[in-house]
Scaffold this active site. Structure first.
Site, PDB file in Angstrom:
ATOM      1  N   VAL A  65      25.034 -14.464 -32.507  1.00 13.26           N
ATOM      2  CA  VAL A  65      24.033 -13.420 -32.748  1.00 13.26           C
ATOM      3  C   VAL A  65      24.657 -12.361 -33.626  1.00 13.26           C
ATOM      4  O   VAL A  65      25.750 -11.872 -33.340  1.00 13.26           O
ATOM      5  CB  VAL A  65      23.546 -12.780 -31.430  1.00 13.26           C
ATOM      6  N   GLU A  66      23.973 -12.016 -34.714  1.00 14.95           N
ATOM      7  CA  GLU A  66      24.423 -10.986 -35.652  1.00 14.95           C
ATOM      8  C   GLU A  66      23.405  -9.850 -35.680  1.00 14.95           C
ATOM      9  O   GLU A  66      22.259 -10.048 -36.097  1.00 14.95           O
ATOM     10  CB  GLU A  66      24.557 -11.564 -37.068  1.00 14.95           C
ATOM     11  N   LEU A  67      23.799  -8.678 -35.225  1.00 17.04           N
ATOM     12  CA  LEU A  67      22.949  -7.491 -35.319  1.00 17.04           C
ATOM     13  C   LEU A  67      23.204  -6.818 -36.660  1.00 17.04           C
ATOM     14  O   LEU A  67      24.358  -6.555 -37.013  1.00 17.04           O
ATOM     15  CB  LEU A  67      23.262  -6.516 -34.186  1.00 17.04           C
TER      16      LEU A  67
END
Length: 355
Positions: free
Chosen positions: A291-293
């Site tokens: 997951v990349e914010l």
């Protein structure tokens, strides 16, 4: 990769459920609502999220442990090169094991703040939904895998003698390139990656989700929306069909949780190298997801923490209820690819392209 400015201080977690608003109930589960003392995400405030220093993180985790009345257990699973503890928080007693990892890259901190909120809700709430989750799964979170990188405000661990294949000489190793299953922890030059390897082997999770941050990107015209989150499952060619299927189901669940919270989600353009955590733990048979914010402006960091928190809680619910196993993995392939970087935002090269 993103370089957030230094902003330490205790996050205002009280009354977060009110700040976050009621969770939109997923079709698979009764939504967990945080009790007033078990806040879910930071209160709205001017400017960006105030980050926990390493000392504050230790104190906050111990406070969560005490307030949970034994539901949350916090322990050190190893030390960084500069001697800082690497914390592993666990809750629940169910047979299905889920593991989250935050902040392998020291300058990507928002996943850590989201994890603290998720621990409060899942560990302190006495709601029926929270009790159900704790009875069906055991959740473990490596909270801030790279405390030295956080202290130095850079991507790498701290190893000034390093001359790494992945990393920067004079600084240290890029931890998220050193999870290769063919390399034993005792032979791993990246100390903190070896700690995660050992924790994984001892905990034996069936699901691993690794939280990072990226630059700023948008979908190409005519869509044009800014992307707030990108995700990717393992893409190493030797990952088994079963592990890939389960990984994509996790991707669908996480995508849907983020989308319900108002996020704009794309596929991340990651590489196939086996040392990257999402590939390594997929090769070991776990459902694995990155997951990349996105590094949005400071006034939108609260939104990013809140949406990541939602993904952590709702994935735990889906894993506990069995709804996760009924999701169509093919839906993951329909998530649109990440678009071009925005002017003034971090470039794909700066992100290293393969978190």
């Amino acid at each position: 990769m993103t370089h957030l400015r230094a902003r330490t201080g205790t996050v205002g977690l009280a009354a977060l459920a009110m700040a976050a608003g009621a969770l939109v109930a997923p079709a698979h589960a009764t939504t967990i609502t945080a009790a007033p003392q078990a806040a879910a995400a930071p209160q709205a405030q001017k400017g960006g999220v105030r980050l926990h220093s390493n000392a504050e993180l230790a104190r906050t985790l111990k406070q969560i442990e005490r307030a949970s009345h034994g539901r949350v257990t916090v322990r050190s699973v190893g030390k960084s090169n500069e001697g800082r503890p690497i914390w592993f928080a666990t809750l629940g007693s169910g047979p299905r094991r889920v593991m989250y990892v935050t902040q392998q890259h020291g300058d990507e901190p928002l996943g850590t703040e989201s994890a603290l909120a998720a621990l409060r809700t899942l560990g302190q709430s006495d709601s029926r939904a929270a009790r159900a989750v704790r009875s069906k799964i055991t959740l473990g979170i490596v909270v801030r895998a790279n405390p030295d990188g956080h202290e130095h405000q850079w991507r790498y661990n701290y190893d000034p003698d390093a001359d790494p294949e992945y990393g920067e000489p004079g600084k240290g190793y890029d931890i998220n390139r050193y999870h290769d299953p063919a390399v034993a922890p005792g032979d791993n030059p990246a100390t903190e990656a070896a700690v995660i390897q050992r924790t994984y082997a001892a905990f034996r999770p069936s699901i691993v989700v690794d939280y990072h941050m990226q630059g700023r990107y948008a979908f190409p015209p005519p869509d044009g929306r800014e992307i707030t989150t990108s995700i990717l499952w393992p893409n190493h060619p030797s990952v088994s069909a079963a592990a890939l299927r389960r990984s994509k189901q996790v991707g669908v669940a996480v995508h849907d949780a983020f989308t319900r919270a108002g996020a704009v989600v794309s596929q991340y353009p990651g590489g196939t190298y086996q040392g990257i955590a999402r590939n390594a733990y997929g090769l070991l048979g776990s459902a694995s997801l990155l997951v990349e914010l996105s590094a949005l402006p400071p006034e939108r960091e609260h939104f990013q923490v809140r949406t990541a928190y939602r993904s952590m809680v709702e994935l735990a619910e889906a894993a506990a209820s069995g709804a996760l196993d009924r999701l169509d993995p093919a839906a993951a392939d329909r998530i649109p690819p990440r678009g071009p970087s925005l002017p003034g935002g971090a470039s794909a090269a700066r992100d290293r392209g393969t978190h």
